[in-house]
Design a protein around this motif. Structure first.
Motif, PDB file in Angstrom:
ATOM      1  N   MET A   1       0.845  -1.171   0.000  1.00 43.11           N
ATOM      2  CA  MET A   1       0.000   0.000   0.000  1.00 43.11           C
ATOM      3  C   MET A   1       0.893   1.239   0.000  1.00 43.11           C
ATOM      4  SD  MET A   1      -3.003   1.228   2.640  1.00 43.11           S
ATOM      5  CE  MET A   1      -3.673  -0.393   2.723  1.00 43.11           C
ATOM      6  N   ALA A   2       0.536   2.213  -0.807  1.00 39.52           N
ATOM      7  CA  ALA A   2       1.288   3.449  -0.890  1.00 39.52           C
ATOM      8  C   ALA A   2       0.641   4.520  -0.019  1.00 39.52           C
ATOM      9  CB  ALA A   2       1.360   3.926  -2.338  1.00 39.52           C
ATOM     10  N   ASP A   3       1.445   5.488   0.358  1.00 39.05           N
ATOM     11  CA  ASP A   3       0.960   6.628   1.124  1.00 39.05           C
ATOM     12  C   ASP A   3       1.164   7.892   0.314  1.00 39.05           C
ATOM     13  OD1 ASP A   3       0.232   5.149   3.340  1.00 39.05           O
ATOM     14  OD2 ASP A   3       2.155   5.401   4.322  1.00 39.05           O
ATOM     15  N   LEU A   4       0.252   8.830   0.483  1.00 34.48           N
ATOM     16  CA  LEU A   4       0.373  10.161  -0.100  1.00 34.48           C
ATOM     17  C   LEU A   4       0.545  11.123   1.059  1.00 34.48           C
ATOM     18  CD1 LEU A   4       0.200  12.042  -2.584  1.00 34.48           C
ATOM     19  CD2 LEU A   4      -2.257  12.175  -2.160  1.00 34.48           C
ATOM     20  N   VAL A   5       1.645  11.871   1.053  1.00 38.18           N
ATOM     21  CA  VAL A   5       1.954  12.807   2.127  1.00 38.18           C
ATOM     22  C   VAL A   5       2.128  14.196   1.528  1.00 38.18           C
ATOM     23  CG1 VAL A   5       3.643  13.426   3.906  1.00 38.18           C
ATOM     24  CG2 VAL A   5       3.048  11.030   3.534  1.00 38.18           C
ATOM     25  N   VAL A   6       1.541  15.182   2.162  1.00 36.29           N
ATOM     26  CA  VAL A   6       1.695  16.582   1.775  1.00 36.29           C
ATOM     27  C   VAL A   6       2.453  17.279   2.901  1.00 36.29           C
ATOM     28  CG1 VAL A   6       0.499  18.733   1.215  1.00 36.29           C
ATOM     29  CG2 VAL A   6      -0.490  16.535   0.498  1.00 36.29           C
ATOM     30  N   LEU A   7       3.581  17.867   2.563  1.00 37.47           N
ATOM     31  CA  LEU A   7       4.382  18.649   3.514  1.00 37.47           C
ATOM     32  C   LEU A   7       4.223  20.105   3.115  1.00 37.47           C
ATOM     33  CD1 LEU A   7       7.586  16.431   3.269  1.00 37.47           C
ATOM     34  CD2 LEU A   7       5.839  16.326   5.053  1.00 37.47           C
ATOM     35  N   ASP A   8       3.548  20.890   3.947  1.00 40.20           N
ATOM     36  CA  ASP A   8       3.201  22.271   3.618  1.00 40.20           C
ATOM     37  C   ASP A   8       4.147  23.246   4.299  1.00 40.20           C
ATOM     38  OD1 ASP A   8       1.334  24.315   2.533  1.00 40.20           O
ATOM     39  OD2 ASP A   8       1.027  24.724   4.659  1.00 40.20           O
ATOM     40  N   TYR A   9       4.554  24.283   3.551  1.00 39.81           N
ATOM     41  CA  TYR A   9       5.473  25.303   4.064  1.00 39.81           C
ATOM     42  C   TYR A   9       4.973  26.691   3.680  1.00 39.81           C
ATOM     43  CZ  TYR A   9       8.261  21.211   4.713  1.00 39.81           C
ATOM     44  OH  TYR A   9       8.673  19.966   5.114  1.00 39.81           O
ATOM     45  N   PRO A  10       5.203  27.680   4.546  1.00 40.06           N
ATOM     46  CA  PRO A  10       4.700  29.024   4.272  1.00 40.06           C
ATOM     47  C   PRO A  10       5.468  29.768   3.168  1.00 40.06           C
ATOM     48  CG  PRO A  10       5.954  29.014   6.310  1.00 40.06           C
ATOM     49  CD  PRO A  10       5.849  27.589   5.850  1.00 40.06           C
TER      50      PRO A  10
END
Length: 161
Positions: A1-10
């Protein structure tokens, strides 16, 4: 199973550094997956840079990222949603199990002027990845994708070549 990750920066500078760090983590076999770097300008327009370059109109190599971003933000990226391939990829992405709540969170964090790094991976060495990325801070959003959906997307993209 794959994961989708969002790393947000200002800011764009931090997200770009994280994107480069993720590239190094991939070379070091700490993260097994792919990444894209997003910026949202003051007008709300999203630009996506993937390992194969900037995603633009008709770029089959960027189809997965264009479809993912289109799905997450309900907008086509650079006119990518064209032809049968793009429709097939969008259909597969829609079946990935990315729910409306996750999409809403992603839309809320990627505000005009901010940037993010998107990761889709199947394997990661968590302690080493966290150690490398922790100094950059940021907000993390994560969802799991089904193994079947990941395989179907890869098949759809392989058919483009």
């Amino acid at each position: 199973m794959a994961d989708l990750v969002v790393l947000d920066y200002p800011d764009e500078a931090t997200a770009k550094k994280v994107y480069e760090e993720v590239g190094q983590l991939q070379k070091d076999y700490i993260i097994d997956g792919t990444a894209a770097y997003l910026t949202r300008d003051a007008a709300g327009k999203i630009q996506v840079e993937s390992p194969t370059g900037v995603v633009g109109a008709g770029a089959a190599s960027g189809a997965l990222w264009g479809a993912l971003i289109g799905l997450l933000f309900f907008v086509p990226i650079g006119g990518l949603i064209l032809g049968g391939l793009m429709g097939a990829v969008m259909g597969k992405v829609a079946d990935m199990g990315i729910d409306d709540e996750f999409r809403k969170k992603v839309q809320d964090v990627l505000t005009p002027g901010s940037s993010a790094v998107l990761l889709m991976f199947s394997k990661v060495t968590p302690d080493k990845a966290l150690e490398a990325l922790a100094p950059y801070g940021g907000q993390i959003l994560r969802t799991s994708l089904t193994h079947e959906a990941e395989e179907e997307i890869n098949k759809a993209l392989a058919g483009a070549h």
